[in-house]
Design a protein around this motif. Structure first.
Motif, PDB file in Angstrom:
ATOM      1  N   HIS A 115      48.067  17.172  24.302  1.00  0.00           N
ATOM      2  CA  HIS A 115      46.703  17.255  23.757  1.00  0.00           C
ATOM      3  C   HIS A 115      46.181  18.658  24.017  1.00  0.00           C
ATOM      4  N   ASN A 116      45.943  19.409  22.956  1.00  0.00           N
ATOM      5  CA  ASN A 116      45.638  20.836  23.140  1.00  0.00           C
ATOM      6  C   ASN A 116      44.298  21.117  23.794  1.00  0.00           C
ATOM      7  N   THR A 117      43.295  20.243  23.599  1.00  0.00           N
ATOM      8  CA  THR A 117      42.018  20.557  24.263  1.00  0.00           C
ATOM      9  C   THR A 117      41.865  19.821  25.600  1.00  0.00           C
ATOM     10  N   ILE A 118      42.805  18.910  25.917  1.00  0.00           N
ATOM     11  CA  ILE A 118      42.724  18.258  27.243  1.00  0.00           C
ATOM     12  C   ILE A 118      43.757  18.928  28.159  1.00  0.00           C
ATOM     13  N   ILE A 119      45.015  18.511  28.152  1.00  0.00           N
ATOM     14  CA  ILE A 119      45.943  19.170  29.080  1.00  0.00           C
ATOM     15  C   ILE A 119      46.151  20.649  28.679  1.00  0.00           C
ATOM     16  N   GLY A 120      45.905  20.984  27.400  1.00  0.00           N
ATOM     17  CA  GLY A 120      46.062  22.382  26.968  1.00  0.00           C
ATOM     18  C   GLY A 120      44.833  23.238  27.208  1.00  0.00           C
ATOM     19  N   ALA A 121      43.734  22.646  27.672  1.00  0.00           N
ATOM     20  CA  ALA A 121      42.519  23.469  27.840  1.00  0.00           C
ATOM     21  C   ALA A 121      41.561  22.834  28.859  1.00  0.00           C
ATOM     22  N   ALA A 122      40.507  22.144  28.384  1.00  0.00           N
ATOM     23  CA  ALA A 122      39.447  21.706  29.295  1.00  0.00           C
ATOM     24  C   ALA A 122      39.950  20.746  30.378  1.00  0.00           C
ATOM     25  N   GLY A 123      40.824  19.821  30.015  1.00  0.00           N
ATOM     26  CA  GLY A 123      41.329  18.858  31.005  1.00  0.00           C
ATOM     27  C   GLY A 123      42.059  19.573  32.134  1.00  0.00           C
ATOM     28  N   SER A 124      42.843  20.586  31.781  1.00  0.00           N
ATOM     29  CA  SER A 124      43.522  21.348  32.835  1.00  0.00           C
ATOM     30  C   SER A 124      42.495  22.050  33.714  1.00  0.00           C
ATOM     31  N   GLY A 125      41.418  22.551  33.100  1.00  0.00           N
ATOM     32  CA  GLY A 125      40.367  23.194  33.890  1.00  0.00           C
ATOM     33  C   GLY A 125      39.770  22.238  34.908  1.00  0.00           C
ATOM     34  N   ILE A 126      39.486  21.020  34.452  1.00  0.00           N
ATOM     35  CA  ILE A 126      38.901  20.016  35.347  1.00  0.00           C
ATOM     36  C   ILE A 126      39.890  19.667  36.464  1.00  0.00           C
ATOM     37  N   LEU A 127      41.146  19.505  36.096  1.00  0.00           N
ATOM     38  CA  LEU A 127      42.149  19.122  37.108  1.00  0.00           C
ATOM     39  C   LEU A 127      42.349  20.246  38.132  1.00  0.00           C
ATOM     40  N   ILE A 128      42.303  21.482  37.672  1.00  0.00           N
ATOM     41  CA  ILE A 128      42.394  22.612  38.616  1.00  0.00           C
ATOM     42  C   ILE A 128      41.208  22.551  39.592  1.00  0.00           C
ATOM     43  N   ALA A 129      40.020  22.293  39.050  1.00  0.00           N
ATOM     44  CA  ALA A 129      38.827  22.239  39.922  1.00  0.00           C
ATOM     45  C   ALA A 129      38.937  21.087  40.920  1.00  0.00           C
ATOM     46  N   GLU A 130      39.508  19.976  40.485  1.00  0.00           N
ATOM     47  CA  GLU A 130      39.689  18.849  41.415  1.00  0.00           C
ATOM     48  C   GLU A 130      40.656  19.247  42.538  1.00  0.00           C
ATOM     49  N   ILE A 131      41.692  20.000  42.188  1.00  0.00           N
ATOM     50  CA  ILE A 131      42.637  20.456  43.224  1.00  0.00           C
ATOM     51  C   ILE A 131      41.922  21.428  44.175  1.00  0.00           C
ATOM     52  N   LEU A 132      41.148  22.364  43.610  1.00  0.00           N
ATOM     53  CA  LEU A 132      40.406  23.324  44.448  1.00  0.00           C
ATOM     54  C   LEU A 132      39.485  22.573  45.408  1.00  0.00           C
ATOM     55  N   LYS A 133      38.816  21.543  44.889  1.00  0.00           N
ATOM     56  CA  LYS A 133      37.881  20.785  45.732  1.00  0.00           C
ATOM     57  C   LYS A 133      38.649  20.053  46.838  1.00  0.00           C
ATOM     58  N   SER A 134      39.795  19.481  46.473  1.00  0.00           N
ATOM     59  CA  SER A 134      40.550  18.730  47.486  1.00  0.00           C
ATOM     60  C   SER A 134      41.068  19.646  48.591  1.00  0.00           C
TER      61      SER A 134
END
Ligand SMILES: NC(=O)C1=CN([C@@H]2O[C@H](COP(=O)(O)OP(=O)(O)OC[C@H]3O[C@@H](n4cnc5c(N)ncnc54)[C@H](OP(=O)(O)O)[C@@H]3O)[C@@H](O)[C@H]2O)C=CC1
Ligand SMILES: N[C@@H](CC(=O)OP(=O)(O)O)C(=O)O
Length: 364
Positions: A341-360
């Protein structure tokens, strides 16, 4: 755990709208500020945006006043996601980092910087260590937490590396890789985007800059870090040859890629061994218990006619990548079809997941 304040730059665009959907009701983040061009600034989000998602605009975002993209307007944010037009992202994101903000960007501008992680979070979250190191160094020197930027890869690159990285980790490096993409129209953004007359009953065999980005970014993501853990060392052209051909097709969301690849070591693994590694792959974000992490990062599909964008792009809410038609290749070792999915795992979703990792990891 505390809820972090999130800002979104380019909030009215194709990627920005996806950020709004993913942030609405997110347990770790609340939307604190939205930014776009001066055409949108000063308006309520609902009036500034031309909403094009199949899910309704979340109520929580409707009345937020869109700001100009200045660091002062986002000073309260623990994390700023950028879906800015690349023509403007460079100077805006730089000013945000200089103001001490944490930026996760979809734009291409800083992806090639030697000290900027280029991260597909289901693939190479270990590259975030370079930022962890920066924060540690500042802390040891008694300085305040530095601003930083983390880039998300090009959307087609994300789909390409998703199945390849676990295979490289299991069977050693690749030395040759080809991909032919069939890219969705949402990838071209909304302003102005692809016109109907260009794409209906048609295929456009050119996406400006895309092939070069895929060929280069793959080598950074599959590459390493220097001994000090401060700079990235992309694979060289001698280590890995990558060839990409990119096409725009009349699909709304979901990039399909037909890929072939060869391992450097002989003998190559069997088709069944390749499938098993992909089936068994568990990404670090899942191990960390991140809210958006896919249950299954890679879905191996056995039906002969899958993956298909309309049927498979939403696996694991768009965070899972589908791989089908895994078979021996008479030229290289293997060939397969990948859908992401280009706008989820290819874009915004990856951004959110990166932020979740940073927070953890207490990095924000
Ligand atoms: N679409 C995709 O699948 C992917 C996109 N990307 C990248 O993400 C970024 C956004 O792409 P996409 O959402 O498709 O693009 P869009 O054209 O849909 O959106 C662009 C956004 O940038 C804003 N903007 C334009 N000019 C300015 C300015 N001068 N100052 C501040 N904001 C401005 C627009 O605001 P306004 O509405 O006010 O004009 C809009 O919010 C790009 O860098 C793109 O390359 C990366 C991976 C995948
Ligand atoms: N070019 C991609 C989307 C994109 O904007 O990529 P990048 O962030 O690498 O510029 C597509 O058309 O599908």
């Amino acid at each position: 755990m505390s809820v972090k304040k999130a800002g979104v730059l380019g909030a009215t665009g194709s990627v920005g709208q996806r950020f709004i959907l993913l942030l609405a009701n997110h347990p770790d983040f609340e939307i604190a500020a939205l930014g776009a061009s001066s055409r949108s600034a000063g308006k309520k989000y609902i009036d500034a945006v031309t909403w094009k998602q199949t899910e309704l605009l979340p109520e929580i975002a409707e009345d937020i006043i869109v700001s100009e993209c200045t660091a002062e307007n986002f000073a309260d944010c623990d994390i700023v996601f950028s879906g800015l037009d690349a023509d403007y992202a460079g100077s805006i994101e730089k000013a945000f980092v200089e103001a001490g903000l944490a930026v996760v960007s979809n734009a291409k501008n800083y992806r090639r910087e030697v000290d900027v992680p280029l991260v597909v979070p289901i693939v190479n979250p270990e590259h975030l260590l370079v930022i962890e190191k920066k924060i540690e160094i500042a802390k040891a020197a008694g300085e305040k937490k530095p601003g930083f930027i983390i880039c998300i890869s090009n959307c087609s690159t994300a789909g390409l590396v998703a199945p390849l990285k676990p295979l490289v980790d299991s069977f050693g490096p690749l030395d040759a890789l080809t991909t032919t993409t069939l890219q969705a129209i949402s990838g071209a953004g909304f302003s102005p985007g692809v016109s109907g007359i260009d794409v209906l009953d048609n295929i456009v065999p050119y996406i400006g800059g895309e092939e070069d980005k895929m060929e280069w970014e793959t080598k950074k993501i599959l590459g390493g870090v220097n001994a000090e853990g401060t700079e990235f060392k992309p694979l060289t052209d001698d280590e890995l040859k990558v060839s990409a051909q990119c096409n725009r097709v009349a699909v709304s969301d979901g990039h399909t890629e037909c890929i072939s690849f060869r391992f450097a070591k002989r003998p190559a693994p069997s088709v069944e061994e390749v499938k098993q590694v992909l089936r068994d792959y568990v990404c670090d974000a899942s191990k960390l218990g991140c809210h958006s992490a896919p249950k299954q990062a890679i879905h191996v599909l056995e039906a002969q006619d899958r993956p298909q964008p309309r049927l498979d792009r939403n696996r694991d809410r768009g965070y899972g990548v589908s791989v089908g038609r895994i078979r021996a290749d008479p030229v290289l070792d293997f060939k397969m079809v990948v859908l992401s999915h280009n706008t989820i795992i290819g874009a915004a979703g990856s951004g959110i997941l990166i932020a979740e990792i940073l927070k953890s990891k207490n990095m924000i």
